[in-house]
Design a protein around this motif. Structure first.
Motif, PDB file in Angstrom:
ATOM      1  N   GLN A   2       0.961  -1.026  -0.285  1.00 45.79           N
ATOM      2  CA  GLN A   2       0.023  -0.091  -0.019  1.00 45.79           C
ATOM      3  C   GLN A   2       0.524   1.475   0.057  1.00 45.79           C
ATOM      4  OE1 GLN A   2      -3.033   0.331  -0.326  1.00 45.79           O
ATOM      5  NE2 GLN A   2      -3.024   2.313  -0.641  1.00 45.79           N
ATOM      6  N   ARG A   3       2.027   1.525   0.965  1.00 47.74           N
ATOM      7  CA  ARG A   3       2.661   2.388   1.166  1.00 47.74           C
ATOM      8  C   ARG A   3       3.405   2.690  -0.552  1.00 47.74           C
ATOM      9  NH1 ARG A   3       5.903   4.868   4.788  1.00 47.74           N
ATOM     10  NH2 ARG A   3       5.394   3.564   6.715  1.00 47.74           N
ATOM     11  N   GLU A   4       3.894   1.460  -0.944  1.00 47.72           N
ATOM     12  CA  GLU A   4       4.714   2.093  -2.873  1.00 47.72           C
ATOM     13  C   GLU A   4       3.806   2.036  -3.686  1.00 47.72           C
ATOM     14  OE1 GLU A   4       7.316  -1.070  -5.621  1.00 47.72           O
ATOM     15  OE2 GLU A   4       6.916  -1.891  -3.323  1.00 47.72           O
ATOM     16  N   SER A   5       2.140   2.051  -3.245  1.00 47.33           N
ATOM     17  CA  SER A   5       1.122   2.555  -4.629  1.00 47.33           C
ATOM     18  C   SER A   5       1.489   3.217  -3.975  1.00 47.33           C
ATOM     19  CB  SER A   5       0.014   1.314  -4.434  1.00 47.33           C
ATOM     20  OG  SER A   5      -0.056   0.728  -4.407  1.00 47.33           O
ATOM     21  N   THR A   6       1.027   4.024  -3.371  1.00 50.82           N
ATOM     22  CA  THR A   6       1.045   5.507  -2.980  1.00 50.82           C
ATOM     23  C   THR A   6       2.595   6.657  -3.030  1.00 50.82           C
ATOM     24  OG1 THR A   6       0.045   5.002  -0.817  1.00 50.82           O
ATOM     25  CG2 THR A   6       0.821   7.585  -1.029  1.00 50.82           C
ATOM     26  N   VAL A   7       3.358   5.996  -2.923  1.00 53.33           N
ATOM     27  CA  VAL A   7       4.488   6.596  -3.786  1.00 53.33           C
ATOM     28  C   VAL A   7       4.771   6.753  -4.722  1.00 53.33           C
ATOM     29  CG1 VAL A   7       6.334   5.901  -3.191  1.00 53.33           C
ATOM     30  CG2 VAL A   7       6.421   5.493  -1.562  1.00 53.33           C
ATOM     31  N   ASN A   8       3.853   5.234  -5.563  1.00 50.39           N
ATOM     32  CA  ASN A   8       3.933   5.338  -7.536  1.00 50.39           C
ATOM     33  C   ASN A   8       3.369   6.362  -7.717  1.00 50.39           C
ATOM     34  OD1 ASN A   8       5.672   3.723  -7.142  1.00 50.39           O
ATOM     35  ND2 ASN A   8       4.080   1.466  -7.755  1.00 50.39           N
ATOM     36  N   ALA A   9       1.770   6.421  -7.155  1.00 49.94           N
ATOM     37  CA  ALA A   9       0.984   7.422  -7.355  1.00 49.94           C
ATOM     38  C   ALA A   9       1.523   8.987  -7.412  1.00 49.94           C
ATOM     39  CB  ALA A   9       0.007   7.598  -6.710  1.00 49.94           C
ATOM     40  N   ALA A  10       2.478   9.514  -5.649  1.00 48.23           N
ATOM     41  CA  ALA A  10       2.835  10.447  -6.266  1.00 48.23           C
ATOM     42  C   ALA A  10       3.885  10.962  -7.012  1.00 48.23           C
ATOM     43  CB  ALA A  10       3.721  10.717  -4.527  1.00 48.23           C
ATOM     44  N   ILE A  11       4.998  10.152  -7.649  1.00 45.17           N
ATOM     45  CA  ILE A  11       5.702  10.081  -8.310  1.00 45.17           C
ATOM     46  C   ILE A  11       5.112  10.601 -10.124  1.00 45.17           C
ATOM     47  CG2 ILE A  11       7.500   8.591  -9.950  1.00 45.17           C
ATOM     48  CD1 ILE A  11       8.155   7.134  -6.981  1.00 45.17           C
ATOM     49  N   ALA A  12       3.779   9.578 -10.299  1.00 44.52           N
ATOM     50  CA  ALA A  12       3.630   9.771 -11.407  1.00 44.52           C
ATOM     51  C   ALA A  12       2.214  11.279 -11.130  1.00 44.52           C
ATOM     52  CB  ALA A  12       2.311   8.983 -11.418  1.00 44.52           C
ATOM     53  N   LEU A  13       2.106  11.423 -10.398  1.00 44.94           N
ATOM     54  CA  LEU A  13       1.320  13.229  -9.872  1.00 44.94           C
ATOM     55  C   LEU A  13       2.579  13.810 -10.148  1.00 44.94           C
ATOM     56  CD1 LEU A  13      -1.444  14.334  -9.657  1.00 44.94           C
ATOM     57  CD2 LEU A  13      -0.651  14.598  -7.232  1.00 44.94           C
ATOM     58  N   GLY A  14       3.705  13.267  -9.537  1.00 40.89           N
ATOM     59  CA  GLY A  14       4.769  14.766  -9.561  1.00 40.89           C
ATOM     60  C   GLY A  14       5.229  15.195 -10.706  1.00 40.89           C
ATOM     61  N   ALA A 306      26.782   3.953  -3.036  1.00 38.17           N
ATOM     62  CA  ALA A 306      25.741   3.802  -1.547  1.00 38.17           C
ATOM     63  C   ALA A 306      24.884   3.319  -1.646  1.00 38.17           C
ATOM     64  CB  ALA A 306      25.477   5.749  -1.154  1.00 38.17           C
ATOM     65  N   VAL A 307      23.892   3.714  -3.267  1.00 40.59           N
ATOM     66  CA  VAL A 307      22.446   2.804  -2.786  1.00 40.59           C
ATOM     67  C   VAL A 307      22.876   1.235  -3.092  1.00 40.59           C
ATOM     68  CG1 VAL A 307      20.772   2.168  -5.342  1.00 40.59           C
ATOM     69  CG2 VAL A 307      21.077   4.377  -4.315  1.00 40.59           C
ATOM     70  N   VAL A 308      23.696   1.309  -3.980  1.00 38.08           N
ATOM     71  CA  VAL A 308      24.066  -0.286  -3.991  1.00 38.08           C
ATOM     72  C   VAL A 308      24.702  -1.541  -2.860  1.00 38.08           C
ATOM     73  CG1 VAL A 308      25.793  -2.387  -5.370  1.00 38.08           C
ATOM     74  CG2 VAL A 308      24.863  -0.625  -6.628  1.00 38.08           C
ATOM     75  N   LEU A 309      25.071  -0.440  -1.101  1.00 36.38           N
ATOM     76  CA  LEU A 309      26.065  -0.471  -0.853  1.00 36.38           C
ATOM     77  C   LEU A 309      24.497  -0.385   0.139  1.00 36.38           C
ATOM     78  CD1 LEU A 309      29.851   0.258  -0.206  1.00 36.38           C
ATOM     79  CD2 LEU A 309      28.525  -2.144  -0.999  1.00 36.38           C
ATOM     80  N   PHE A 310      24.366   0.482   0.481  1.00 37.21           N
ATOM     81  CA  PHE A 310      23.094   0.666   1.937  1.00 37.21           C
ATOM     82  C   PHE A 310      21.578   0.159   1.600  1.00 37.21           C
ATOM     83  CE2 PHE A 310      27.188   3.214   2.181  1.00 37.21           C
ATOM     84  CZ  PHE A 310      27.730   2.688   3.629  1.00 37.21           C
ATOM     85  N   ALA A 311      21.315   0.907  -0.186  1.00 39.86           N
ATOM     86  CA  ALA A 311      19.412   0.056  -0.475  1.00 39.86           C
ATOM     87  C   ALA A 311      19.764  -0.459  -1.630  1.00 39.86           C
ATOM     88  CB  ALA A 311      19.381   2.075  -0.259  1.00 39.86           C
ATOM     89  N   PRO A 312      19.733  -1.791  -1.345  1.00 41.91           N
ATOM     90  CA  PRO A 312      19.310  -2.316  -2.648  1.00 41.91           C
ATOM     91  C   PRO A 312      18.470  -1.956  -3.472  1.00 41.91           C
ATOM     92  CG  PRO A 312      19.106  -3.461  -0.854  1.00 41.91           C
ATOM     93  CD  PRO A 312      19.773  -1.851  -0.013  1.00 41.91           C
ATOM     94  N   GLY A 313      17.305  -1.797  -2.362  1.00 37.64           N
ATOM     95  CA  GLY A 313      15.713  -1.410  -2.867  1.00 37.64           C
ATOM     96  C   GLY A 313      15.893  -0.169  -3.725  1.00 37.64           C
ATOM     97  N   GLY A 314      17.089   0.600  -4.136  1.00 42.36           N
ATOM     98  CA  GLY A 314      17.009   2.272  -4.437  1.00 42.36           C
ATOM     99  C   GLY A 314      16.124   2.985  -4.123  1.00 42.36           C
ATOM    100  N   LEU A 315      15.485   4.240  -4.508  1.00 38.39           N
ATOM    101  CA  LEU A 315      15.010   5.538  -4.237  1.00 38.39           C
ATOM    102  C   LEU A 315      13.897   4.750  -3.943  1.00 38.39           C
ATOM    103  CD1 LEU A 315      14.813   8.365  -3.522  1.00 38.39           C
ATOM    104  CD2 LEU A 315      14.267   8.857  -5.636  1.00 38.39           C
ATOM    105  N   ILE A 316      12.637   4.098  -4.220  1.00 40.80           N
ATOM    106  CA  ILE A 316      11.625   3.265  -3.972  1.00 40.80           C
ATOM    107  C   ILE A 316      11.669   2.504  -2.471  1.00 40.80           C
ATOM    108  CG2 ILE A 316       9.435   1.775  -5.174  1.00 40.80           C
ATOM    109  CD1 ILE A 316       9.703   4.495  -5.963  1.00 40.80           C
ATOM    110  N   GLY A 317      13.033   1.654  -3.188  1.00 41.00           N
ATOM    111  CA  GLY A 317      12.685   1.282  -1.064  1.00 41.00           C
ATOM    112  C   GLY A 317      12.963   2.172  -0.267  1.00 41.00           C
ATOM    113  N   VAL A 318      14.093   3.203   0.080  1.00 42.07           N
ATOM    114  CA  VAL A 318      14.215   4.147   0.700  1.00 42.07           C
ATOM    115  C   VAL A 318      12.148   4.445   1.231  1.00 42.07           C
ATOM    116  CG1 VAL A 318      15.206   6.277   1.981  1.00 42.07           C
ATOM    117  CG2 VAL A 318      15.979   4.993   0.222  1.00 42.07           C
ATOM    118  N   LEU A 319      11.800   5.059  -0.132  1.00 40.45           N
ATOM    119  CA  LEU A 319      10.555   6.360   0.670  1.00 40.45           C
ATOM    120  C   LEU A 319       9.375   5.237   1.262  1.00 40.45           C
ATOM    121  CD1 LEU A 319      10.747   8.481  -2.649  1.00 40.45           C
ATOM    122  CD2 LEU A 319      10.959   8.849  -0.678  1.00 40.45           C
TER     123      LEU A 319
END
Length: 325
Positions: A2-14, A306-319
């Motif tokens: 649900q959180r990822e769907s919200t982030v996706n919608a925010a990116i599309a709207l942005g 930094a993404v590869v080492l500490f955030a393998p989910g990328g920006l979407i994973g962080v959000l």
């Protein structure tokens, strides 16, 4: 989810609101930047299908990006010079119609992906990476040595191609075309991921032997997603060439393949809106840091590390506060 769907919608709207604000503020350059983000994100969506679902680390996706660009360039060049592409045994003329150009770009990219995939997918791991890179370099040097269409200097198109009912020279109307195509590609990607084909492909990525025991062929699954991936990337190439009204051999370069992969990794591999977030972040860094130093890619490299080492989910994973999908 649900959180990822919200982030996706925010990116599309942005991505939609930025050019609308720019239109209101009288900032056409910002609309062009948003259009560039959407086109490069479309290329990333194509690679994300192969990389995220199929586990295919391709360093040759610039082949399809370049084929799409040259399909547009060749057709538009012959239309503006009133010179037929072929006269015998039948007449083939150029065109300035975007839908026709997209059809040619996607068809040629799909055929190239079928041929390249049929050969490359007989290997795996680092061998697959290197053979896709080799194909990219082959097309790059072929384009350089193709004087009929500019060779190393590339090919300029004087006027942007047309779309029925729209003025494509108007930045906001061209953005609208690209944005709708991006949403369509994202919808297709989401449907593929949840379809039986997508589930079988994901299983083949994790355990090919088990997939074979139920009567499915991993090679065929990977080839199908590789062709779909190349087709979407080819469409992005045609749009990118139309945006710049210019096509050159650099569209085939390994740097272009690397950039498309960076979009996917920064945003999040196998994340639906990962390529969109990654492309937006990359273009913002290019715009902001490019004016500060010509070595701005150093900072992109540090961020990628930094993404590869500490955030393998990328920006979407962080959000979304989730790691690998």
């Amino acid at each position: 989810m649900q959180r990822e769907s919200t982030v996706n919608a925010a990116i599309a709207l942005g991505l939609l609101l930025v050019p609308l604000w720019a239109l209101w503020a009288g900032e056409p350059f910002t609309i062009t930047l948003a259009t560039k983000v959407a086109i490069l994100a479309l290329a990333g969506v194509g690679l994300n299908l192969a990389l995220g679902l199929g586990g295919l680390v391709s360093l040759g996706h610039a082949v399809f990006f370049g084929i799409g660009g040259y399909a547009m360039g060749i057709l538009a060049h012959h239309a503006q010079t009133f010179d037929p592409i072929i006269e015998a045994p039948f007449l083939v003329e150029g065109t300035k119609s975007m839908p026709v150009i997209w059809l040619v770009a996607t068809a040629t990219s799909a055929l190239a992906a079928l041929a390249i995939g049929a050969l490359s997918l007989r290997t795996s791991g680092v061998y697959f990476i290197m053979i896709t890179l080799a194909f990219g370099q082959m097309f790059y040097y072929f384009a350089i040595s193709w004087p009929a269409y500019g060779g190393e200097d590339g090919l300029s198109i004087y006027v942007r191609n047309g779309f029925p009912g729209l003025n494509t020279l108007n930045p906001i109307e061209f953005f609208a075309i690209v944005y709708v195509l991006l949403l369509a590609a994202l919808f297709l990607s989401a449907r593929i991921a949840t379809s039986p084909f997508g589930l079988a492909l994901d299983a083949a990525r994790q355990s090919p032997q088990r997939v074979e025991t139920v009567g499915l062929r991993p090679f065929r699954l990977r080839l199908m997603v590789f062709v779909i991936s190349g087709t979407i990337t080819g469409l992005a190439g045609a749009l990118f060439a139309d945006l710049n009204r210019f096509v050159s051999p650099t569209m085939f370069s390994w740097q272009m393949s690397g950039e498309i992969m960076i979009f996917v990794i920064l945003g999040g591999v196998a994340r639906l809106f990962g390529p969109v977030a990654g492309a937006a972040l990359f273009i913002l860094l290019e715009h902001w840091l490019g004016g500060v130093s010509e070595y701005w890619l150093i900072w992109v490299g540090a961020l990628l590390l930094a993404v590869v080492l500490f955030a393998p989910g990328g920006l979407i994973g962080v959000l979304t506060r989730r790691g690998k999908p």
